[in-house]
Design a protein around this motif. Sequence first.
Motif, PDB file in Angstrom:
ATOM      1  N   PHE A  91      -1.962   4.138  -6.908  1.00 54.36           N
ATOM      2  CA  PHE A  91      -2.906   3.187  -7.484  1.00 54.36           C
ATOM      3  C   PHE A  91      -4.130   3.065  -6.568  1.00 54.36           C
ATOM      4  N   GLU A  92      -3.881   2.975  -5.262  1.00 45.84           N
ATOM      5  CA  GLU A  92      -4.986   2.914  -4.286  1.00 45.84           C
ATOM      6  C   GLU A  92      -5.830   4.178  -4.354  1.00 45.84           C
ATOM      7  N   THR A  93      -5.157   5.325  -4.453  1.00 47.52           N
ATOM      8  CA  THR A  93      -5.872   6.603  -4.539  1.00 47.52           C
ATOM      9  C   THR A  93      -6.721   6.670  -5.795  1.00 47.52           C
ATOM     10  N   LEU A  94      -6.172   6.185  -6.900  1.00 49.28           N
ATOM     11  CA  LEU A  94      -6.906   6.177  -8.167  1.00 49.28           C
ATOM     12  C   LEU A  94      -8.172   5.327  -8.045  1.00 49.28           C
ATOM     13  N   ILE A  95      -8.067   4.169  -7.434  1.00 55.50           N
ATOM     14  CA  ILE A  95      -9.235   3.311  -7.260  1.00 55.50           C
ATOM     15  C   ILE A  95     -10.308   4.020  -6.436  1.00 55.50           C
ATOM     16  N   GLU A  96      -9.883   4.661  -5.350  1.00 56.95           N
ATOM     17  CA  GLU A  96     -10.840   5.405  -4.500  1.00 56.95           C
ATOM     18  C   GLU A  96     -11.507   6.523  -5.286  1.00 56.95           C
ATOM     19  N   ASP A  97     -10.722   7.243  -6.079  1.00 62.86           N
ATOM     20  CA  ASP A  97     -11.290   8.340  -6.900  1.00 62.86           C
ATOM     21  C   ASP A  97     -12.308   7.802  -7.895  1.00 62.86           C
TER      22      ASP A  97
END
Length: 303
Positions: A292-298
């Motif tokens: 989820f954190e990675t998705l937000i960064e992307d």
Amino acid sequence: MEKMERTVDENLAGARIDKAVSTLSEEWSRSQVQQWIKDGLVQVNGKPVKSNYKCSMNDVIEVKIPEPEALDVIPEEMELDIYFEDSDVLVVNKPKGMVVHPAPGHLTGTLVNGLMAHCRDLSGINGVLRPGIVHRIDKDTSGLLMVAKNDLAHESLVNQLVAKTVTRKYKAIVHGIIPHDHGTIDAPLGRDQKDRQSMAVVDNGKHAVTHFNVLERFRDFTLVECQLETGRTHQIRVHMKYIGYPLAGDPKYGPRKTLDLGGQALHAGVLGFEHPRTGQYLEFEAPLPAYFETLIEDLRNND
């Protein structure tokens, strides 16, 4: 046999008894309640009634909850992310991809299997396949769940859910850019008449309310925090779709072209309730999972 009593107030006056009883616990289905009525386990003012009985103000409803069957869930050793535990309650952070409780055809690998290996003293109110489970989150939703370790705790936690005093906040990423900063969705939910495996907003559905706040906007998506006032099956997923902002990655309620996340981007991050024995308010917060954190960064980088 466990008993639960309720006095009919203005919210239940005029409702059919089967509908009224099914609102007393989010874990009781209408069909389950109707069977209890047939079996004489539901009484109004001390007398059995039929399913079509309409409640009147100040009626006293008594529900005799059948004893659970002998427990035959297979305990399985697994890593559990436990946030709190005492002799009454356990709070656990469920990972994405894990089913909460066994069901026909899916009897192992669930959170309940892990809980049974961790502690066998779970409440029996919900019967053989769902010991201790007071509320649920979907398989591909991550986050916090409260589990009752005895029947006293179970009844207290269920009563808090019915009274809408439990704090449940979720973070979600939805398709589209929501222009307003906050809102409330008040739309009844029930089985989709075209697809019985799905839920939908329907006129004769159960009362359902979701509040949301926008946390961040991206090019084609919005990060929101949703707070449940009620806890219906698939509530956030269906409500956000209903207002035109379905959850990213949702294979059931999302658009055909969505993000490949292995399920909806939804995390039950905040859970608060009164301790069943002490009355102390407890609140817990679980951080977003790594995907989820990675998705937000992307999504930020794509902007």
